[in-house]
Design an enzyme around this catalytic site. Structure first.
Site, short mmCIF file in Angstrom:
data_model
loop_
_atom_site.label_atom_id
_atom_site.label_comp_id
_atom_site.label_asym_id
_atom_site.label_seq_id
_atom_site.Cartn_x
_atom_site.Cartn_y
_atom_site.Cartn_z
N CYS A 36 -47.85 -18.08 -50.14
CA CYS A 36 -49.05 -17.67 -50.88
C CYS A 36 -50.07 -18.79 -51.09
CB CYS A 36 -48.65 -17.09 -52.23
SG CYS A 36 -47.70 -15.56 -52.12
N HIS A 76 -29.94 -19.36 -35.34
CA HIS A 76 -30.39 -20.75 -35.46
C HIS A 76 -30.14 -21.21 -36.89
CE1 HIS A 76 -33.18 -24.14 -35.76
NE2 HIS A 76 -33.15 -24.19 -34.43
N HIS A 128 -50.54 -13.55 -45.93
CA HIS A 128 -49.45 -13.63 -44.94
C HIS A 128 -48.88 -12.24 -44.77
CE1 HIS A 128 -46.81 -13.39 -48.41
NE2 HIS A 128 -47.42 -14.45 -48.93
#
EC number: 3.1.6.1
Length: 369
Positions: free
Chosen positions: A84, A255, A318
């Site tokens: 944010c 990962h 986002h």
């Protein structure tokens, strides 16, 4: 990037008159007949892929579709940081994250930093902000800041709450996110009382919290925003058949960075396909509520005969993973978390145009100016 924006508005930004000069510039080819107003609506956690096919088929977004039909949409718009405060610092400053040095929600711009809105106000625009800003700092505690780096050690601190859904079983419940609706109403009232009765052009900013997940029902300063909360009214806007269940790698093959993120977000446990589908459906329903708030602004401008005189921009800080890559929330440069919506409509903006070029939030600053 600036060249891209200039091409979209047909170079009229460079010919835009000084508001103090009465809104006209003689001899300027393609200049606006009057200085345009500007409205910027910024939501939180909106997956930009929902604004174009095939993502647009999963939920009804009538006002985003209205903006697409009457304006320009950017197919490859991205956040500069999938968090944010850093993303908003980039948007308000026009600077990349390595220049703002806003790496997380605990540091943003200096409160006295000159934003694009400050410059527009200096040059004659009336300015007004409502809702979520978060470009100077976030609202997280020191404990949260330390916690993010110390969860997977001997003195393990609390994880985020497990992602969950919470449904209001009412087909008539429209105003779920009360605070966002309150700020939307304030913006609409300002347009009616102030903007429509003034000869000076204005810039209006509305910051929404939706479709960001809600705080989870836990106490203390370590709670996470892990609840996807909506009502039957908005859930009915979602096409269940169009919801895709993302494929996950086995935990052993992930990962290490992805495993760490999944762990801290409490997503390493077992999830049924129904749970995953519900989380995604509820998120899309929250996007539909967001679209309705954007619609309130558009309808107000239309009723006040300001729509043809106003450039409207919609974007988000986002996206939202919504259980892609075995995660929810953001903090990742994967598509769901990093791809944002960016739509612009108004005088001299090309209608029904889709631009494939890569753009980002830092482009808001030169575009405004």
């Amino acid at each position: 990037m600036l060249l891209l924006w200039v091409s979209v508005v047909a170079a009229t930004a460079l010919a835009a008159p000084d508001p103090r000069a009465g809104g006209h510039r003689r001899g300027a080819a393609g200049a606006w007949p009057v200085t345009p107003n500007v409205v910027l609506v910024v939501s939180d956690s909106f997956d930009g892929r929902l604004t174009f096919l095939p993502g647009s088929q999963v939920v009804k977004l009538p006002f985003i579709n209205f903006m697409k039909a009457h304006g320009t949409s950017f197919l490859n718009a991205y956040t500069n940081s999938p968090i944010c405060c850093p993303s908003r610092a980039a948007m308000w400053s026009g600077l990349f994250t390595h220049l703002t040095e806003s790496w997380n929600n605990f540091k943003g711009l200096d409160p006295n930093y000159t934003t694009w809105m400050d410059i527009m106000e200096k040059h004659g625009y009336r300015t007004q902000k409502f809702g979520k800003l978060d470009y100077t700092s976030g609202h997280h505690s020191i404990s949260n800041r330390v916690e993010a780096w110390t969860r997977d050690v001997a003195f393990l601190l609390r994880q985020e709450g497990r992602p969950m859904v919470n449904l209001i079983p009412k087909k008539t419940k429209v105003r779920v996110m009360a605070e966002d609706w309150k700020n939307t109403d304030r913006a609409v009232n300002w347009l009616r009382k102030e903007a429509s009765n003034n000869t000076r052009p204005f810039v209006l900013y509305l910051g929404l919290n939706l479709p960001h997940p809600y705080p989870s029902p836990s106490s203390g300063e370590n709670f996470g925003s892990s609840t996807f909360h909506t009502s039957l009214y908005w859930l009915n806007k979602v096409s269940s058949d169009a919801i895709k269940i993302p494929k996950w790698l086995p935990l052993s093959e992930m990962h290490p960075v992805d495993y760490y993120s999944s762990y801290t977000k409490n997503c390493t446990g077992k999830f049924t396909e129904k749970e995953i589908k519900n989380i995604r459906a509820f998120y899309y329903a929250m996007c539909a509520e967001t679209d309705a708030m954007l619609g309130e602004i558009i309808l107000a401008l239309r009723q006040l005969a300001l729509l043809q005189k106003t450039i409207v921009i919609y974007t988000s800080d986002h996206g939202e993973l919504a259980m892609e890559h075995r995660q929810f929330y953001k903090m990742s440069m994967y598509e769901a978390s990093a791809h944002i919506p960016l739509l612009i409509m108004g005088p001299r903006i090309k209608a029904n145009l889709q631009v494939p070029n890569v753009v980002s939030l830092v482009d808001i600053y030169p575009t405004m100016l």
